[in-house]
Design an enzyme around this catalytic site. Structure first.
Site, PDB file in Angstrom:
ATOM      1  N   ARG A 187     -73.780 -77.076  -5.753  1.00 40.45           N
ATOM      2  CA  ARG A 187     -73.558 -75.634  -6.026  1.00 40.45           C
ATOM      3  C   ARG A 187     -72.977 -74.869  -4.840  1.00 40.45           C
ATOM      4  NH1 ARG A 187     -78.125 -76.939  -8.470  1.00 40.45           N
ATOM      5  NH2 ARG A 187     -77.990 -77.007 -10.744  1.00 40.45           N
ATOM      6  N   LYS A 225     -59.217 -68.913  -2.567  1.00 42.97           N
ATOM      7  CA  LYS A 225     -58.955 -69.422  -3.916  1.00 42.97           C
ATOM      8  C   LYS A 225     -58.863 -70.939  -3.836  1.00 42.97           C
ATOM      9  CE  LYS A 225     -56.461 -65.790  -6.407  1.00 42.97           C
ATOM     10  NZ  LYS A 225     -55.188 -65.465  -7.083  1.00 42.97           N
ATOM     11  N   GLU A 252     -43.001 -68.587   1.676  1.00 47.15           N
ATOM     12  CA  GLU A 252     -44.211 -67.748   1.552  1.00 47.15           C
ATOM     13  C   GLU A 252     -44.354 -66.827   2.769  1.00 47.15           C
ATOM     14  OE1 GLU A 252     -46.210 -67.483  -1.128  1.00 47.15           O
ATOM     15  OE2 GLU A 252     -46.485 -69.440  -2.067  1.00 47.15           O
ATOM     16  N   LYS A 259     -51.785 -61.797   4.670  1.00 45.34           N
ATOM     17  CA  LYS A 259     -52.652 -62.347   3.619  1.00 45.34           C
ATOM     18  C   LYS A 259     -54.089 -61.877   3.825  1.00 45.34           C
ATOM     19  CE  LYS A 259     -53.775 -65.434   0.302  1.00 45.34           C
ATOM     20  NZ  LYS A 259     -53.507 -66.752  -0.235  1.00 45.34           N
ATOM     21  N   GLU A 305     -58.983 -60.256  -6.656  1.00 47.39           N
ATOM     22  CA  GLU A 305     -57.785 -59.881  -7.414  1.00 47.39           C
ATOM     23  C   GLU A 305     -58.067 -58.946  -8.575  1.00 47.39           C
ATOM     24  OE1 GLU A 305     -54.799 -62.950  -7.771  1.00 47.39           O
ATOM     25  OE2 GLU A 305     -53.709 -61.812  -9.265  1.00 47.39           O
ATOM     26  N   ARG A 311     -54.501 -57.505  -4.700  1.00 46.94           N
ATOM     27  CA  ARG A 311     -54.184 -58.902  -4.380  1.00 46.94           C
ATOM     28  C   ARG A 311     -53.016 -59.431  -5.214  1.00 46.94           C
ATOM     29  NH1 ARG A 311     -58.270 -63.873  -2.688  1.00 46.94           N
ATOM     30  NH2 ARG A 311     -56.636 -65.442  -2.632  1.00 46.94           N
ATOM     31  N   ASN A 350     -48.290 -62.102  -5.541  1.00 42.63           N
ATOM     32  CA  ASN A 350     -47.548 -62.849  -6.556  1.00 42.63           C
ATOM     33  C   ASN A 350     -46.083 -62.446  -6.660  1.00 42.63           C
ATOM     34  OD1 ASN A 350     -49.818 -64.306  -7.279  1.00 42.63           O
ATOM     35  ND2 ASN A 350     -50.494 -62.731  -8.714  1.00 42.63           N
ATOM     36  N   HIS A 381     -43.535 -64.820  -8.158  1.00 39.13           N
ATOM     37  CA  HIS A 381     -44.268 -65.925  -8.779  1.00 39.13           C
ATOM     38  C   HIS A 381     -44.173 -65.942 -10.306  1.00 39.13           C
ATOM     39  CE1 HIS A 381     -45.685 -66.553  -4.751  1.00 39.13           C
ATOM     40  NE2 HIS A 381     -46.503 -67.524  -5.105  1.00 39.13           N
ATOM     41  N   HIS A 394     -43.386 -69.510 -11.129  1.00 38.61           N
ATOM     42  CA  HIS A 394     -44.293 -70.400 -11.871  1.00 38.61           C
ATOM     43  C   HIS A 394     -43.626 -70.945 -13.124  1.00 38.61           C
ATOM     44  CE1 HIS A 394     -48.240 -68.715  -9.962  1.00 38.61           C
ATOM     45  NE2 HIS A 394     -47.769 -69.753  -9.301  1.00 38.61           N
ATOM     46  N   HIS A 450     -42.788 -75.452  -4.815  1.00 37.68           N
ATOM     47  CA  HIS A 450     -43.297 -74.112  -5.059  1.00 37.68           C
ATOM     48  C   HIS A 450     -42.511 -73.052  -4.256  1.00 37.68           C
ATOM     49  CE1 HIS A 450     -46.143 -70.965  -5.974  1.00 37.68           C
ATOM     50  NE2 HIS A 450     -46.312 -70.726  -4.682  1.00 37.68           N
TER      51      HIS A 450
HETATM   52  N1  LIG Z   1     -55.219 -71.409  -2.864  1.00 41.24           N
HETATM   53  C1  LIG Z   1     -54.182 -70.619  -2.737  1.00 41.24           C
HETATM   54  O1  LIG Z   1     -54.319 -69.411  -2.523  1.00 41.24           O
HETATM   55  C2  LIG Z   1     -52.812 -71.199  -2.838  1.00 41.24           C
HETATM   56  C3  LIG Z   1     -51.694 -70.439  -2.473  1.00 41.24           C
HETATM   57  C4  LIG Z   1     -50.432 -71.033  -2.502  1.00 41.24           C
HETATM   58  C5  LIG Z   1     -50.312 -72.365  -2.907  1.00 41.24           C
HETATM   59  N2  LIG Z   1     -51.415 -73.082  -3.269  1.00 41.24           N
HETATM   60  C6  LIG Z   1     -51.328 -74.494  -3.662  1.00 41.24           C
HETATM   61  O2  LIG Z   1     -50.798 -75.226  -2.566  1.00 41.24           O
HETATM   62  C7  LIG Z   1     -50.167 -76.404  -3.061  1.00 41.24           C
HETATM   63  C8  LIG Z   1     -48.867 -76.606  -2.312  1.00 41.24           C
HETATM   64  O3  LIG Z   1     -49.153 -76.714  -0.942  1.00 41.24           O
HETATM   65  P1  LIG Z   1     -48.233 -77.556   0.055  1.00 41.24           P
HETATM   66  O4  LIG Z   1     -46.815 -77.149  -0.098  1.00 41.24           O
HETATM   67  O5  LIG Z   1     -48.850 -77.467   1.377  1.00 41.24           O
HETATM   68  O6  LIG Z   1     -48.284 -79.010  -0.601  1.00 41.24           O
HETATM   69  P2  LIG Z   1     -48.905 -80.398  -0.187  1.00 41.24           P
HETATM   70  O7  LIG Z   1     -50.310 -80.269   0.239  1.00 41.24           O
HETATM   71  O8  LIG Z   1     -48.630 -81.317  -1.318  1.00 41.24           O
HETATM   72  O9  LIG Z   1     -48.015 -80.825   1.068  1.00 41.24           O
HETATM   73  C9  LIG Z   1     -46.638 -81.063   0.905  1.00 41.24           C
HETATM   74  C10 LIG Z   1     -46.263 -82.480   1.343  1.00 41.24           C
HETATM   75  O10 LIG Z   1     -46.319 -82.572   2.750  1.00 41.24           O
HETATM   76  C11 LIG Z   1     -47.150 -83.651   3.154  1.00 41.24           C
HETATM   77  N3  LIG Z   1     -47.730 -83.233   4.421  1.00 41.24           N
HETATM   78  C12 LIG Z   1     -48.655 -82.269   4.609  1.00 41.24           C
HETATM   79  N4  LIG Z   1     -48.826 -82.048   5.919  1.00 41.24           N
HETATM   80  C13 LIG Z   1     -48.003 -82.887   6.571  1.00 41.24           C
HETATM   81  C14 LIG Z   1     -47.708 -83.109   7.928  1.00 41.24           C
HETATM   82  N5  LIG Z   1     -48.266 -82.368   8.898  1.00 41.24           N
HETATM   83  N6  LIG Z   1     -46.820 -84.082   8.249  1.00 41.24           N
HETATM   84  C15 LIG Z   1     -46.202 -84.778   7.268  1.00 41.24           C
HETATM   85  N7  LIG Z   1     -46.407 -84.603   5.974  1.00 41.24           N
HETATM   86  C16 LIG Z   1     -47.303 -83.664   5.625  1.00 41.24           C
HETATM   87  C17 LIG Z   1     -48.092 -83.850   2.021  1.00 41.24           C
HETATM   88  O11 LIG Z   1     -48.629 -85.151   2.000  1.00 41.24           O
HETATM   89  C18 LIG Z   1     -47.193 -83.582   0.836  1.00 41.24           C
HETATM   90  O12 LIG Z   1     -46.428 -84.723   0.544  1.00 41.24           O
HETATM   91  C19 LIG Z   1     -50.000 -76.209  -4.542  1.00 41.24           C
HETATM   92  O13 LIG Z   1     -50.917 -77.036  -5.213  1.00 41.24           O
HETATM   93  C20 LIG Z   1     -50.345 -74.740  -4.778  1.00 41.24           C
HETATM   94  O14 LIG Z   1     -50.925 -74.504  -6.024  1.00 41.24           O
HETATM   95  C21 LIG Z   1     -52.653 -72.523  -3.231  1.00 41.24           C
HETATM   96 ZN   LIG Z   2     -47.202 -69.028  -3.796  1.00 46.15          ZN
END
Ligand SMILES: NC(=O)c1ccc[n+]([C@@H]2O[C@H](COP(=O)([O-])OP(=O)(O)OC[C@H]3O[C@@H](n4cnc5c(N)ncnc54)[C@H](O)[C@@H]3O)[C@@H](O)[C@H]2O)c1
Ligand SMILES: [Zn+2]
Length: 365
Positions: free
Chosen positions: A124, A145, A187, A229, A239, A243, A247, A250, A254, A267
């Site tokens: 939990r 989030k 971003e 942020k 949100e 917040r 977006n 987005h 999306h 993304h």
């Molecule tokens: N929680 C939130 O508020 C929020 C906000 C925006 C996005 N997201 C989520 O984030 C995700 C996208 O994040 P991302 O772009 O970081 O993707 P990711 O975590 O998939 O990383 C992108 C790629 O880079 C590689 N990688 C990561 N760090 C590395 C490093 N230092 N050296 C070499 N390779 C590396 C990963 O293995 C992957 O192949 C999505 O799932 C999205 O929904 C969440």
């Molecule tokens: Zn985003």
């Protein structure tokens, strides 16, 4: 130099540390923030990140007196699933994690969202620490989030669960592929466009340095991005209203990701197109032309896409948008830039105009 800022959320406030090489002192940061040595830690990462950055993290923790076990998932969005969540919970149980344990997310947004949701749900809710290793994760690691995907919808199974701290070691970014660098910067630019005209201009002026991972520029940019942020989240954690401005871009973004099946566009690339679309819509609504020209110019400078690839089907994009957002009587809620560095939440945007913009984004070069 280590930059520090606070996400101000009353008793759940936490620090973000940004600096080059700060993971060398990870154990000291953990100790400073009361992470227990009596209970085991689980470090969750993915196979790309593990290759470069897992070993030193585990050794520094062990040297500092922590018992840390790691669990590595396959890199990629597919790991944000209930099946993988179950695997990670299995790893928590096997490692003997208890209520005083901490889950450490070492990776990009995928690992952060997954490991964060494990921490939110295991027993939990236990503590967690975010160690972002992508530029995009300056966004995803702040704000609490956390989620996994369902085959029918992204991020639909999740929680709000704030970390104990965010430890951003910018030297981990040096191994990041160029495409992920640019997508993450999208971003960062968004944080300028919604909040801070001066920072937007700074991003544009420093595009080459940022793309080239110049340490000074990167640290400042990430600091400013996280600060925007943090400011937004501090004012509206769950949100209810403000917040939503995060977006920007987005709605179309999306929809494009959904239509492309989360493969073709990253993304950050989908939302750069979306932000150009939002700027076009803004001008269509009577705001100054400059909003569009500046927005488009910036994304071009970063080598990010500003148009929808021609083979995308407008109707499919509109359907995906309707799935994602509530339309009522042909009207929708949309984040509209009203100047560079300023946006409004407009609840009365014509869906017909949005379709027009999607079409225009496909036709024009
Ligand atoms: N929680 C939130 O508020 C929020 C906000 C925006 C996005 N997201 C989520 O984030 C995700 C996208 O994040 P991302 O772009 O970081 O993707 P990711 O975590 O998939 O990383 C992108 C790629 O880079 C590689 N990688 C990561 N760090 C590395 C490093 N230092 N050296 C070499 N390779 C590396 C990963 O293995 C992957 O192949 C999505 O799932 C999205 O929904 C969440
Ligand atoms: Zn985003």
């Amino acid at each position: 130099m280590v930059r520090e800022l606070t996400v101000d959320l009353g008793t759940r406030s936490y620090p973000i540390y940004i600096g080059e090489g700060l993971l060398a002192n990870i154990a000291a940061y953990f100790e400073k923030h009361g992470i227990s040595k009596a209970s085991p830690l689980l470090v969750v990462t993915d196979d790309h990140v593990a290759k470069h950055h897992l070993k030193p993290v585990l050794s520094r923790l062990a040297e500092g007196g922590y018992t840390a076990v790691s669990y590595t998932v396959a890199a990629g969005e597919k790991s944000k699933s209930l099946a993988v969540l179950e695997d990670v919970v299995g790893a928590c149980l096997q490692a003997g994690l208890d209520r005083k344990s901490t889950v450490v997310a070492l990776g990009g947004g995928v690992v952060g969202d997954l490991a964060g949701f494990v921490a939110a749900s295991y027993m939990r809710g236990i503590r967690f620490v975010q160690i972002p290793t992508t530029i995009l994760a300056h966004d995803s690691s702040v704000g609490g989030k956390v989620a996994v995907n369902h085959p029918l919808a992204k991020n639909i199974i999740g929680a709000f669960h704030q970390p104990e701290m965010v430890l951003y070691d910018t030297s981990t970014l040096l191994t990041l592929p160029d495409r992920d660098v640019r997508a993450g910067l999208s971003e960062m630019i968004k944080h300028g466009l919604i909040w801070d005209a001066e920072f937007t201009a700074w991003c544009e002026a420093n595009a080459e340095k940022l793309i080239g991972l110049n340490p000074e520029a990167l640290q400042y940019g990430l600091y400013k991005g996280c600060a925007v942020k943090a400011a937004v989240v501090s004012k509206d954690e769950r949100e209810n209203d403000l917040r939503a401005i995060l977006n920007l871009g987005h709605t179309i973004g999306h929809a494009l990701e959904a239509v492309a099946g989360y493969n073709e566009l990253q993304h950050g690339e989908a939302i750069s197109i979306g932000m150009v679309g939002a700027a076009m819509l803004s001008v269509r609504m009577g705001n100054p032309e400059e909003i569009f020209t500046v927005t488009e110019r910036i994304f071009k400078k970063f080598g990010l896409p500003t148009r929808i690839p021609a083979h995308f089907d407008t109707e499919a994009i509109m359907r995906a948008m309707m799935h994602d957002k509530k339309f009522s009587e042909g009207r929708m809620v949309y984040i509209i830039p009203t100047a560079i560095g300023k946006v409004e939440i407009n609840k009365n945007v014509s869906a017909e105009w949005v379709r027009e913009i999607v079409d225009r984004l496909k036709r024009e070069d």
